[in-house]
Design an enzyme around this catalytic site. Structure first.
Site, mmCIF file in Angstrom:
data_model
loop_
_atom_site.group_PDB
_atom_site.id
_atom_site.type_symbol
_atom_site.label_atom_id
_atom_site.label_comp_id
_atom_site.label_asym_id
_atom_site.label_seq_id
_atom_site.Cartn_x
_atom_site.Cartn_y
_atom_site.Cartn_z
ATOM 1 N N GLY A 1 -5.134 2.461 -3.343
ATOM 2 C CA GLY A 1 -6.445 3.018 -3.613
ATOM 3 C C GLY A 1 -6.375 4.507 -3.870
ATOM 4 N N ASP B 1 -0.446 5.044 0.953
ATOM 5 C CA ASP B 1 -0.779 6.060 1.949
ATOM 6 C C ASP B 1 -0.706 5.489 3.364
ATOM 7 O OD1 ASP B 1 -2.971 8.407 0.347
ATOM 8 O OD2 ASP B 1 -1.655 6.943 -0.608
ATOM 9 N N GLU C 1 -2.064 10.646 3.961
ATOM 10 C CA GLU C 1 -3.153 10.195 3.098
ATOM 11 C C GLU C 1 -3.289 11.272 2.023
ATOM 12 O OE1 GLU C 1 -5.096 7.470 3.110
ATOM 13 O OE2 GLU C 1 -4.163 6.566 4.889
ATOM 14 N N ASP D 1 0.853 -1.178 0.000
ATOM 15 C CA ASP D 1 0.000 0.000 0.000
ATOM 16 C C ASP D 1 0.899 1.241 0.000
ATOM 17 O OD1 ASP D 1 -2.343 1.625 0.492
ATOM 18 O OD2 ASP D 1 -1.776 1.662 2.603
ATOM 19 N N ASP E 1 -2.006 -0.862 5.850
ATOM 20 C CA ASP E 1 -2.483 -0.400 7.155
ATOM 21 C C ASP E 1 -3.999 -0.391 7.293
ATOM 22 O OD1 ASP E 1 -3.341 2.963 7.096
ATOM 23 O OD2 ASP E 1 -2.602 1.945 5.301
ATOM 24 N N ASN F 1 -8.836 -2.175 3.411
ATOM 25 C CA ASN F 1 -8.759 -2.563 2.000
ATOM 26 C C ASN F 1 -7.457 -3.296 1.659
ATOM 27 O OD1 ASN F 1 -7.276 -0.139 2.299
ATOM 28 N ND2 ASN F 1 -7.479 0.304 0.119
ATOM 29 N N LYS G 1 -5.894 -5.238 -5.180
ATOM 30 C CA LYS G 1 -4.639 -5.435 -4.467
ATOM 31 C C LYS G 1 -4.297 -6.921 -4.368
ATOM 32 C CE LYS G 1 -4.655 -1.143 -1.830
ATOM 33 N NZ LYS G 1 -4.289 -0.512 -0.552
ATOM 34 N N ARG H 1 -15.417 11.080 -1.772
ATOM 35 C CA ARG H 1 -14.319 12.003 -1.466
ATOM 36 C C ARG H 1 -13.855 12.747 -2.711
ATOM 37 N NH1 ARG H 1 -10.182 8.094 1.276
ATOM 38 N NH2 ARG H 1 -11.358 6.578 0.057
#
Length: 294
Positions: free
Chosen positions: A175, A87, A94, A85, A241, A244, A219, A130
């Site tokens: 993501g 972020d 993020e 991942d 973390d 997802n 992923k 978002r």
């Protein structure tokens, strides 16, 4: 046979280790050996001849919850593939939250991000919600955000350099968005990037995600696709973390949760909560000497 490795505070370690060994024996896990992984190191290794990794992990978590831990089947070997991942894992931010600050909506976006990463919201829906709040933001804000706010997580460069020095292929799957992930991947040394794309028209964000969404299934699929290209016995490492990240953490040979949300931590083979990313190398029994400075 299950094996546990941990990096813990040294104060009172001997007593806590003795208590943990007694708990393991009481739970039916026979301890074959326990001690430092190497004479000059900081990694404690506990090897067992009974039980399974899940049982051992439960006891280690109870006894050393504040330690950095990896529990797996012996032998632990250097990974051939690393999928991570971005972020709050490879970088300390993020990206969408920081970009939202330029649009004056950071608090609203960050609140959605927090719930999505905790597994409380559908990821795809939360992402679209978002991104919609960024409609009309100048595309130039992305470059400014990258320059002013996005920084690698402590130890990220050392981790990548150490893995790649051993021939490991490194893939960044997020993501988040290519606008951020591509320069981050180049900075850290990833070989491939899988990410989402922000819609842009006339120099402004459209408030839409372009193309398929990179989510938890993406992923996992990326890890499995890359591992298949290496071979049936490919040794893989995944790190993340948030909720997802769970499917790829579960699919990897070694899934490590990095300063993670509770659901991701519970799904992983181990976790890093007290140190930086270089502790992943230590838990795998790899030296940092081949890596670059963090």
């Amino acid at each position: 046979m299950p094996i546990a490795r941990l990096i813990a505070d040294m104060d009172g370690l001997s007593a806590r280790l003795d208590a943990a060994l007694a708990e393991l024996e009481a739970s039916g896990i026979k301890v074959a050996r326990a001690g430092l992984l190497d004479a000059n190191g900081e990694v404690v290794q506990i090897a067992a001849t009974g039980g399974d990794a899940a049982q051992m992990r439960s006891v280690i978590d109870k006894s050393f919850g504040s330690a950095d831990v990896l529990v797996a089947d012996e032998p632990i070997a250097a990974p051939q593939l690393f999928v991570s991942d971005m972020d709050s894992t490879m970088i300390g931010q993020e990206c969408i939250d920081e970009l939202a600050d330029f649009a004056g909506v950071k608090d609203r976006v960050a609140a959605i991000t927090e719930r999505a990463m905790a597994g409380e919201l559908d990821f795809a829906g939360a992402l679209r919600e978002r991104v919609a709040l960024l409609e009309g933001l100048d595309e130039s804000a992305i470059a400014q955000c990258l320059e002013e706010r996005i920084r690698p997580m402590g130890g990220a460069r050392t981790l990548l350099a150490g893995l790649k020095a051993r021939g490991c292929r490194c893939v960044l799957v997020t993501g988040g968005f290519h606008h951020f992930a591509d320069p981050v991947a180049e900075m850290l040394g990833f070989d491939r990037v899988v990410a989402n794309r922000l819609g842009v028209a006339g120099g402004k964000l459209t408030g839409e995600v372009v193309g398929p969404i990179c989510d938890s299934a993406t992923k996992r699929d990326t890890l499995e696709e890359e591992a298949a290209a290496i071979g049936d016995a490919a040794i893989t490492l995944a790190m993340g973390d948030g909720a997802n990240d769970i499917p790829m953490l579960e699919a990897a040979t070694y899934g490590i949760a990095y300063h993670a949300k509770a659901k991701a931590r519970a799904a992983a083979d181990g976790w890093i909560e007290r140190g930086d990313l270089t502790n992943a190398l230590a838990l795998l029994g790899l030296s940092q000497h081949d890596g670059a400075n963090a």
